[in-house]
Design an enzyme around this catalytic site. Structure first.
Site, PDB file in Angstrom:
ATOM      1  N   ASP A 194      44.011   2.143  48.165  1.00  0.00           N
ATOM      2  CA  ASP A 194      43.111   1.380  47.815  1.00  0.00           C
ATOM      3  C   ASP A 194      42.807   1.169  46.306  1.00  0.00           C
ATOM      4  OD1 ASP A 194      41.123  -0.628  48.025  1.00  0.00           O
ATOM      5  OD2 ASP A 194      39.887   0.674  49.645  1.00  0.00           O
TER       6      ASP A 194
HETATM    7  C1  BGC Z   1      38.592  -2.359  49.048  1.00  0.00           C
HETATM    8  C2  BGC Z   1      39.747  -2.848  49.909  1.00  0.00           C
HETATM    9  C3  BGC Z   1      40.284  -3.917  49.422  1.00  0.00           C
HETATM   10  C4  BGC Z   1      40.726  -3.938  48.054  1.00  0.00           C
HETATM   11  C5  BGC Z   1      41.622  -4.990  47.541  1.00  0.00           C
HETATM   12  C6  BGC Z   1      38.850  -2.340  47.478  1.00  0.00           C
HETATM   13  O1  BGC Z   1      37.770  -2.089  46.933  1.00  0.00           O
HETATM   14  O2  BGC Z   1      38.143  -1.212  49.607  1.00  0.00           O
HETATM   15  O3  BGC Z   1      39.444  -2.956  51.191  1.00  0.00           O
HETATM   16  O4  BGC Z   1      41.488  -4.619  50.168  1.00  0.00           O
HETATM   17  O5  BGC Z   1      39.570  -3.491  47.216  1.00  0.00           O
HETATM   18  O6  BGC Z   1      40.630  -5.888  46.918  1.00  0.00           O
END
Ligand code: BGC
Length: 748
Positions: free
Chosen positions: A289
Site C-alpha cells: 500500500d
Molecule cells: C489506500 C489504497 C489505495 C492506494 C493507492 C492507499 O492510501 O489504502 O487502498 O489503493 O492508496 O491510491
C-alpha cells in the site's frame, strides 16, 4: 415492477461487453515464459529493480506526497509503474517518455483506484453488496474495467475484500461488509468482472485484492490502527475472501498498512511468502500500500529505510508503491547479502508477466486510443447498468402502514440536505466520476417521474454538517403543505473512505433536530439515507414512518431513489453489516460466539450476572441480512433430506417461500448453520448459502440448498481445517435472525 426489463438489460449489457473482447495486438511475440526469460537475461540488476518501483503522478492524491520526481525518474529508466495518471493522452505522454528512455523497451504499467466505477459511478461497494448479487458485482466491475481500460488504465486497486465489523472505520464503505462467506462470493465476482477471461482483451484490466490482511479489524475503528488476533480468527474470518480471489485468478495483491499481532503486514513473511505465495500458490505480484515500506520505521519494526527495504523484500513484497525505498536500497542490500538475486528476479518476473499478459510488450499504447476513449466513457448501456445496480442496492429498513411506495397523486415535500445534491450522491473514491452537473440528483429523478409540478416540492432545510438554521423555516412551511414528507439525509461523502473514521455514527449536524420538527407536522415522514457505513438510527426507527437505505448510489442514484420511492423498483436489498442500536455495542456482528452466562439450568436465568448491558438490549437495531420489501414473504416447510450427514455425503435443505403481499418482489433466502459443540467454540450461526429469488405476487417457490461436510469445516483445537462430527442446527429465512430451524448430525 420492472424485473424482467432489468434482467434483459443486465444480460444485454454483459453480452456487449463480452463482444468487445479479443482485439489482438498488432505485433506477434514469443510465448510468455520464453519472452520473459530472454528479456530478463538481458536486464541489468538496476533494470530489474526499476520494475519493482511505482511512483505516483501528480493527478489524484491518495496519500502523503513523496519526495521523488516521477518524471525525472522515468527519464532515468527507474520506474516500472505509475499510479494516479489517467486518460489516454496523459498516459500516452508518460508511456512515450518511458519508451524513449527504456533501454530494453519495457512499458510502464498504469494503476488507478477504480473502486466503484471509473467514470460511470456505481453504488459504493458496501451498497452494492446489499444486492447480495454476484452478477451485479461482476457487471459493475466489468463496466468499470471497460471504461478505465479505454482511458489508458491497466490495473485497478480493487477489489477491497476486508471483512469489517466496526462501523466507526471509514473504509467499511469500500468493502462487502461483515460476512466471510458473502464477501468471498462477491470478491470472486469482482475479480471476474475486472479481469474477464482474457487480460489481453482491450476492455479488461488487472485486479488487485487488498488490503492483505486484517485491515478491517483496526482497533477502535481508527484507520491504520493496530490489529491483534489469533491465527484461527485470521484464517477463518479474515483470510477466506483473499483466498477466494486467488482461486478466481486475481493477478495482484496489495499489502495492508496495519500490523497483525506485532508484525506489520508489509514486512510479514508469514502472510506473504508462507500463506499467499506458499500455501495458496499465488503466482501474481504483490504491491505495497501507499508508502507502506517507509511506514515500517514508525511502526517500530525497521530502524531505517535500508532495513525496511530488506524486511519487505524478504517478506515477499514485489513492488514498492510510492515510497522509493526499493529503488534506493535493493542494490546495496544485494551486495551486502541481505536480499538475494533470486528474490529480486522472482519479483521482476511476476511483474513482467503481468505486463506481457496485458499485451503491453506487443503494443505499449494498446490502451491509448482516443477514439475508443470517447466511445466507451459513459455509454448509455453503462449508465443503465449503474441504474440497475443502484436499484438493487436499496434496503428498506422500515415501512409502517405501507407509506411507501408513494402514490403519484400524493403531494410530496422532498426536503433535506441531499435532496438536490449531485456531489455526495456518487460517494467517496469515485475515480474520475463527474459530480455536479452530471450525477442525477433525487430532485432530478423525481421530476422525471412526476411531471405535475404541484405534486412535488424541494427544499433543503438544513446542511449535512453545518448547524445553520436559516433554511429550516421555509422547508417546514413547504412540508406542512404536503401529504407525505420525504427527508433525504446522510453523511458527507468524505466522512467515509480512507482516513475517515468517526467516533459518533449518528446522522451528522442538526439533521435529527430537523426530522423532529418535521415529525411535529403530523404527516407521514419517510427518511431516505445516503451514507457509507451503518449509522445509529434508534431514534429514527422509533419516529420515522419509513426508512430507505440508499447508500451512496452513484451516477444514476437520483433515478434509482425516485424509482424506488414511487414503486417502479421494489427494494430487495439486505444489509451486509449489522446496524447497532447504539455505538457502545460496537463491534457487533451476527456470527458472534455465545458466553457461559447464564449456565444451563440456572435457577434464575434473569438475574443480574449475565452477559448484557444495563442500558441497552444486546440485539442490534437491524441485523445482518435484514431488509424489507413492498411485498411480504412467508417461509414454511423447512425440510432436511436426512437427519444424518456422512463425512463424504451431503444433505439437502428445502424451504417454501411465498410472496404473500401485493407486489412482485425479490427475496434473498439465507441459510445459516450452527455447530453446537466443538473442540473450540463456534459462532452462534454462520451464513452457508443464499439464493436470490424473484416471486410474483401470490407465487410460491421451493428453494433448495445443499450442505456438505466441507461447509462445516473450521480450524479445530490443533489448527486442522476439519468438520467435527456432532450436532448441527440449520436456520433458513430472510435475515440472520431467521427463526425456522432444524437439526442434523454429522456422523463419524
Ligand atoms: C489506500 C489504497 C489505495 C492506494 C493507492 C492507499 O492510501 O489504502 O487502498 O489503493 O492508496 O491510491
Amino acid at each position: 415492477m420492472k424485473f424482467t426489463k432489468a434482467i434483459i438489460l443486465l444480460l444485454a449489457c454483459g453480452a456487449t461487453l463480452y463482444a468487445q473482447k479479443g482485439k489482438k495486438a498488432a505485433q506477434k511475440i514469443k510465448p510468455r515464459n520464453e519472452f520473459v526469460s530472454e528479456l530478463m537475461a538481458k536486464m541489468t540488476i538496476e533494470e530489474k529493480i526499476a520494475q519493482l518501483v511505482q511512483f505516483t503522478a501528480d493527478g489524484t492524491v491518495t496519500g502523503p506526497k513523496g519526495g521523488d520526481n516521477f518524471i525525472e525518474e522515468i527519464k532515468k529508466g527507474n520506474v516500472g509503474s505509475i499510479l494516479n495518471a489517467t486518460n489516454v493522452k496523459y498516459t500516452r505522454q508518460l508511456q512515450e517518455l518511458n519508451m524513449a528512455n527504456s533501454r530494453l523497451k519495457i512499458p510502464l504499467l498504469f494503476g488507478y483506484d477504480v473502486i466503484h466505477g471509473y467514470r460511470t459511478i456505481f453504488p459504493i461497494t458496501l451498497g452494492e453488496s446489499s444486492s447480495w448479487d454476484p452478477a451485479i458485482a461482476e457487471l459493475a466491475s466489468k463496466v468499470a474495467a471497460a471504461e478505465a481500460a479505454a482511458s489508458g488504465i491497466h490495473w485497478t486497486f480493487a477489489p477491497m475484500v476486508d471483512i469489517a465489523r466496526d462501523p466507526r472505520w471509514g473504509r467499511v464503505s469500500e468493502g462487502a461488509g461483515e460476512d466471510t462467506y458473502l464477501g468471498s462470493k462477491l470478491a470472486m465476482a469482482r475479480v471476474k468482472g475486472f479481469q474477464g477471461t482474457d487480460l489481453s482483451a482491450v476492455n479488461t484490466i488487472l485486479a488487485c485484492t487488498k488490503h492483505f490482511a486484517a485491515y478491517g479489524a483496526a482497533e477502535a475503528g481508527r484507520d491504520y490502527n493496530t490489529v491483534d488476533m489469533s491465527e484461527r480468527v485470521l484464517r477463518e474470518t479474515y483470510l477466506p475472501p483473499f483466498k477466494a480471489t486467488v482461486d478466481a485468478g486475481v493477478r495482484t495483491f496489495m499489502t495492508s498498512f496495519n500490523e497483525i499481532s506485532g508484525v506489520p503486514a508489509t514486512g510479514n513473511k508469514f502472510l506473504l511468502r508462507d500463506i499467499l505465495k506458499g500455501e495458496w500458490k499465488f503466482d501474481g505480484f504483490v504491491v505495497t500500500d501507499y508508502t507502506a515500506i517507509n511506514e515500517l520505521i514508525p511502526h517500530g519494526f525497521a530502524k531505517d529505510s535500508m532495513q525496511a527495504g530488506e524486511l519487505s523484500m524478504v517478506a515477499g513484497v514485489d513492488m514498492d508503491m510510492v515510497g522509493g525505498i526499493y529503488l534506493k536500497s535493493l542494490k546495496k542490500l544485494l551486495s551486502q547479502g541481505k536480499v538475494t538475486e533470486a528474490q529480486i528476479n522472482d519479483a521482476c518476473k511476476r511483474i513482467l508477466e503481468a505486463k506481457y499478459d496485458l499485451g503491453l510488450f506487443e503494443d505499449p499504447y494498446r490502451y491509448n486510443d482516443e477514439k475508443r476513449e470517447k466511445q466507451e466513457i459513459n455509454k448509455k448501456e453503462y449508465l443503465d447498468a449503474a441504474l440497475l445496480a443502484a436499484n438493487k442496492s436499496m434496503v428498506l429498513l422500515k415501512n409502517s402502514n405501507n407509506v411507501l411506495p408513494l402514490k403519484r397523486e400524493q403531494k410530496v415535500a422532498f426536503v433535506g440536505p441531499l435532496v438536490s445534491d449531485e456531489w455526495n450522491i456518487i460517494g467517496s473514491w469515485a475515480a474520475t466520476g463527474d459530480r455536479n452537473g452530471y450525477a442525477v440528483s433525487v430532485e432530478e429523478g423525481v421530476k422525471k417521474l412526476i411531471s405535475d409540478k404541484s405534486k412535488v416540492s424541494f427544499s433543503k432545510g438544513v446542511e449535512i454538517i453545518d448547524a445553520k438554521r436559516d433554511m429550516m423555516k421555509a422547508a417546514l412551511e413547504s412540508a406542512a403543505q404536503a401529504d407525505v414528507i420525504v427527508a433525504v439525509m446522510g453523511e458527507f461523502e468524505n466522512m467515509t473512505g480512507e482516513a475517515a473514521s468517526r467516533t459518533v455514527i449518528d446522522l451528522p449536524g442538526i439533521q435529527k433536530e430537523f426530522l423532529a420538527e418535521l415529525k411535529k407536522l403530523g404527516k407521514p415522514v419517510v427518511l431516505v439515507l445516503m451514507n457509507g457505513r451503518p449509522l445509529t438510527l434508534s431514534w429514527e426507527n422509533e419516529n420515522m414512518d419509513a426508512i430507505l437505505e440508499a447508500w451512496f448510489p452513484g451516477t444514476m442514484g437520483g433515478d434509482a431513489i425516485a424509482q424506488t420511492l414511487y414503486g417502479l423498483n421494489n427494494p430487495g436489498g439486505k444489509l451486509t453489516m449489522t446496524f447497532p442500536r447504539t455505538l457502545g455495542q460496537v463491534p457487533i456482528y451476527y456470527n458472534h460466539k455465545n458466553t457461559g452466562r447464564p449456565y444451563l439450568g440456572a435457577k434464575d436465568p434473569e438475574q443480574k450476572y449475565k452477559s448484557r448491558y444495563i442500558d441497552s438490549d444486546n440485539s442490534p437495531l437491524y441485523p445482518f441480512g435484514y431488509g424489507l420489501s413492498y411485498t411480504s414473504f412467508a417461509y414454511s416447510n423447512l425440510k432436511l433430506s436426512s437427519k444424518n450427514m456422512n463425512a463424504n455425503g451431503t444433505i439437502k435443505v428445502t424451504i417454501d417461500v411465498s410472496n404473500t403481499g401485493n407486489y412482485d418482489g425479490e427475496e434473498v433466502v439465507q441459510l445459516y448453520v450452527k455447530d453446537k459443540i466443538g473442540s473450540v467454540t463456534r459462532p452462534m450461526r454462520e451464513l452457508k448459502g443464499f439464493k436470490k429469488i424473484l416471486l410474483k405476487k401470490g407465487e410460491k417457490q421451493t428453494v433448495e440448498f445443499e450442505l456438505s461436510a466441507d461447509d462445516l469445516r473450521f480450524y479445530d483445537i490443533k489448527m486442522q481445517f476439519v468438520a467435527e462430527p456432532g450436532d448441527f442446527e440449520v436456520f433458513v429465512g430472510g435475515s440472520s435472525a431467521a427463526a425456522l430451524s432444524d437439526t442434523f448430525v454429522l456422523v463419524k
